[in-house]
Scaffold this active site. Structure first.
Site, PDB file in Angstrom:
ATOM      1  N   VAL A   7       0.860  -1.186   0.000  1.00  0.00           N
ATOM      2  CA  VAL A   7       0.000   0.000   0.000  1.00  0.00           C
ATOM      3  C   VAL A   7       0.896   1.235   0.000  1.00  0.00           C
ATOM      4  O   VAL A   7       1.557   1.533   1.000  1.00  0.00           O
ATOM      5  CB  VAL A   7      -0.943   0.019   1.219  1.00  0.00           C
ATOM      6  CG1 VAL A   7      -1.839   1.263   1.164  1.00  0.00           C
ATOM      7  CG2 VAL A   7      -1.789  -1.247   1.262  1.00  0.00           C
ATOM      8  N   SER A  11      -1.568   4.321  -4.250  1.00  0.00           N
ATOM      9  CA  SER A  11      -2.157   3.121  -4.853  1.00  0.00           C
ATOM     10  C   SER A  11      -1.854   1.881  -4.028  1.00  0.00           C
ATOM     11  O   SER A  11      -0.988   1.895  -3.150  1.00  0.00           O
ATOM     12  CB  SER A  11      -1.630   2.930  -6.285  1.00  0.00           C
ATOM     13  OG  SER A  11      -0.237   2.694  -6.265  1.00  0.00           O
ATOM     14  N   LYS A  13      -0.833  -2.152  -4.584  1.00  0.00           N
ATOM     15  CA  LYS A  13      -0.345  -3.148  -5.532  1.00  0.00           C
ATOM     16  C   LYS A  13      -0.382  -4.508  -4.849  1.00  0.00           C
ATOM     17  O   LYS A  13       0.102  -4.658  -3.720  1.00  0.00           O
ATOM     18  CB  LYS A  13       1.082  -2.813  -5.967  1.00  0.00           C
ATOM     19  CG  LYS A  13       1.673  -3.792  -6.985  1.00  0.00           C
ATOM     20  CD  LYS A  13       3.134  -3.471  -7.275  1.00  0.00           C
ATOM     21  CE  LYS A  13       3.275  -2.176  -8.028  1.00  0.00           C
ATOM     22  NZ  LYS A  13       4.695  -1.905  -8.399  1.00  0.00           N
ATOM     23  N   ASP A  88       8.513   0.925   2.857  1.00  0.00           N
ATOM     24  CA  ASP A  88       8.793   0.677   1.441  1.00  0.00           C
ATOM     25  C   ASP A  88      10.292   0.754   1.155  1.00  0.00           C
ATOM     26  O   ASP A  88      10.826  -0.042   0.370  1.00  0.00           O
ATOM     27  CB  ASP A  88       8.014   1.651   0.553  1.00  0.00           C
ATOM     28  CG  ASP A  88       8.171   3.107   0.969  1.00  0.00           C
ATOM     29  OD1 ASP A  88       8.601   3.375   2.115  1.00  0.00           O
ATOM     30  OD2 ASP A  88       7.847   3.995   0.155  1.00  0.00           O
ATOM     31  N   THR A 112       5.764   8.989  -5.736  1.00  0.00           N
ATOM     32  CA  THR A 112       5.332  10.309  -5.275  1.00  0.00           C
ATOM     33  C   THR A 112       6.523  11.072  -4.720  1.00  0.00           C
ATOM     34  O   THR A 112       6.722  12.258  -4.993  1.00  0.00           O
ATOM     35  CB  THR A 112       4.242  10.169  -4.199  1.00  0.00           C
ATOM     36  OG1 THR A 112       3.164   9.387  -4.723  1.00  0.00           O
ATOM     37  CG2 THR A 112       3.720  11.532  -3.779  1.00  0.00           C
TER      38      THR A 112
END
Length: 235
Positions: A7, A11, A13, A88, A112
Site C-alpha cells: 500500500v 495506490s 499493488k 517501502d 510520489t
C-alpha cells in the site's frame, strides 16, 4: 501461495508469490483456497486493504504486516530510530540485499517521492535521501510561482530546456540524476549496482549504464522480509 500487498501513498499493488515467482492476481477473484499467507506493508491508508484482510480472516488465513527492524538477516538499518524509516524503503533494501548478495547497491524508488538509499557490500545501510518525486517537484513550482507553467505533453529529458515546460521538467530530472550520482562516493566501489523501482524508475534507469529497473522490487522485498523474519524467529 502467498498474497503480497504493498500500500503506497497513492495506490495499492497486490501480487501472488508461488514457486519463487511473482504472479498477477485479480483482487475481485482471489484464489483464497490456495493462499496460505497474506503479507502486507502500508505507507498510506487503504479501505481496500481492510476489506482484503477481512476476507483473509474469514478464510482463516494468517496475515503479517512487514515492519522495520534494526537488523534482519545480515542487513542493518542506518537509522538510529529505525521505526522512522519508511517500510517501502526497508523492503526495497531487503530485496536488493537478497537479490545482489555481497554487492554495494544504490536503491532508488521513484514514486510520489523519490528515495535514494545506499547499501554497502556488507549489508550495512549507510543512509539515504528523500526528494520530491518528479511530478511533485514540477507541481510545486507551477503552484508557487507566477510565470512557470507545465505542459502534460512535454516529456522529461536530460537536455537543456528551450522553453518553460521542458526547462521545468528537464530541471526536475537532472536534479534527481545529480542526487543519485552524489550517492556514489559514499560507496567507493566500482561494482556498485544501481537499482530502480517505482513509477518513474524506468525513465531514471535509462540515464545510468548497467543499472536495473525492477518494478516488483518492493513486492519481492515483502516475500524476502517474511522469509528472513521467519528464519530469525527460529534462532
Amino acid at each position: 501461495m502467498k498474497l503480497l500487498i504493498d500500500v503506497g501513498n497513492t495506490s495499492l499493488k497486490a501480487k501472488l508469490w508461488q514457486n519463487e515467482q511473482v504472479q498477477a492476481c485479480d483482487l475481485n477473484n482471489l484464489p483464497w483456497h490456495a493462499i496460505t499467507h497474506v503479507i502486507y506493508a502500508c505507507v498510506g491508508r487503504s479501505e481496500l486493504l481492510n476489506a482484503i484482510l477481512a476476507q483473509a480472516a474469514f478464510n482463516s488465513i494468517s496475515c503479517f504486516e512487514a515492519k522495520v527492524t534494526k537488523t534482519l538477516g545480515g542487513l542493518t538499518c542506518a537509522y538510529e530510530h529505525f521505526n522512522n524509516l519508511g517500510i517501502d524503503r526497508w523492503l526495497a533494501l531487503i530485496a536488493s540485499f537478497t537479490l545482489y548478495p555481497n554487492k554495494a547497491c544504490i536503491v532508488v524508488d521513484a514514486g510520489t517521492a523519490t528515495t535514494i538509499d545506499v547499501l554497502n557490500c556488507d549489508g550495512q545501510h549507510l543512509g539515504g535521501w528523500i526528494l520530491p518525486g518528479l511530478d511533485l517537484m514540477t507541481r510545486s513550482l507551477t503552484q508557487n510561482t507566477q510565470r512557470v507553467f507545465d505542459d502534460e505533453n512535454t516529456p522529461f529529458t536530460n537536455q537543456l530546456g528551450i522553453n518553460t515546460p521542458n526547462g521545468l521538467k528537464n530541471g526536475a530530472l537532472v536534479a534527481t540524476i545529480g542526487a543519485i550520482n552524489q550517492a556514489k562516493p559514499y560507496l567507493n566501489d566500482k561494482n556498485t549496482q544501481i537499482i530502480f523501482a517505482g513509477g518513474y524508475g524506468s525513465l531514471l534507469q535509462q540515464q545510468f549504464k548497467e543499472s536495473i529497473f525492477d518494478p516488483m522490487l518492493v513486492i519481492k522485498g515483502l516475500n524476502y522480509w517474511y522469509e528472513l523474519d521467519e528464519n530469525s524467529n527460529k534462532l
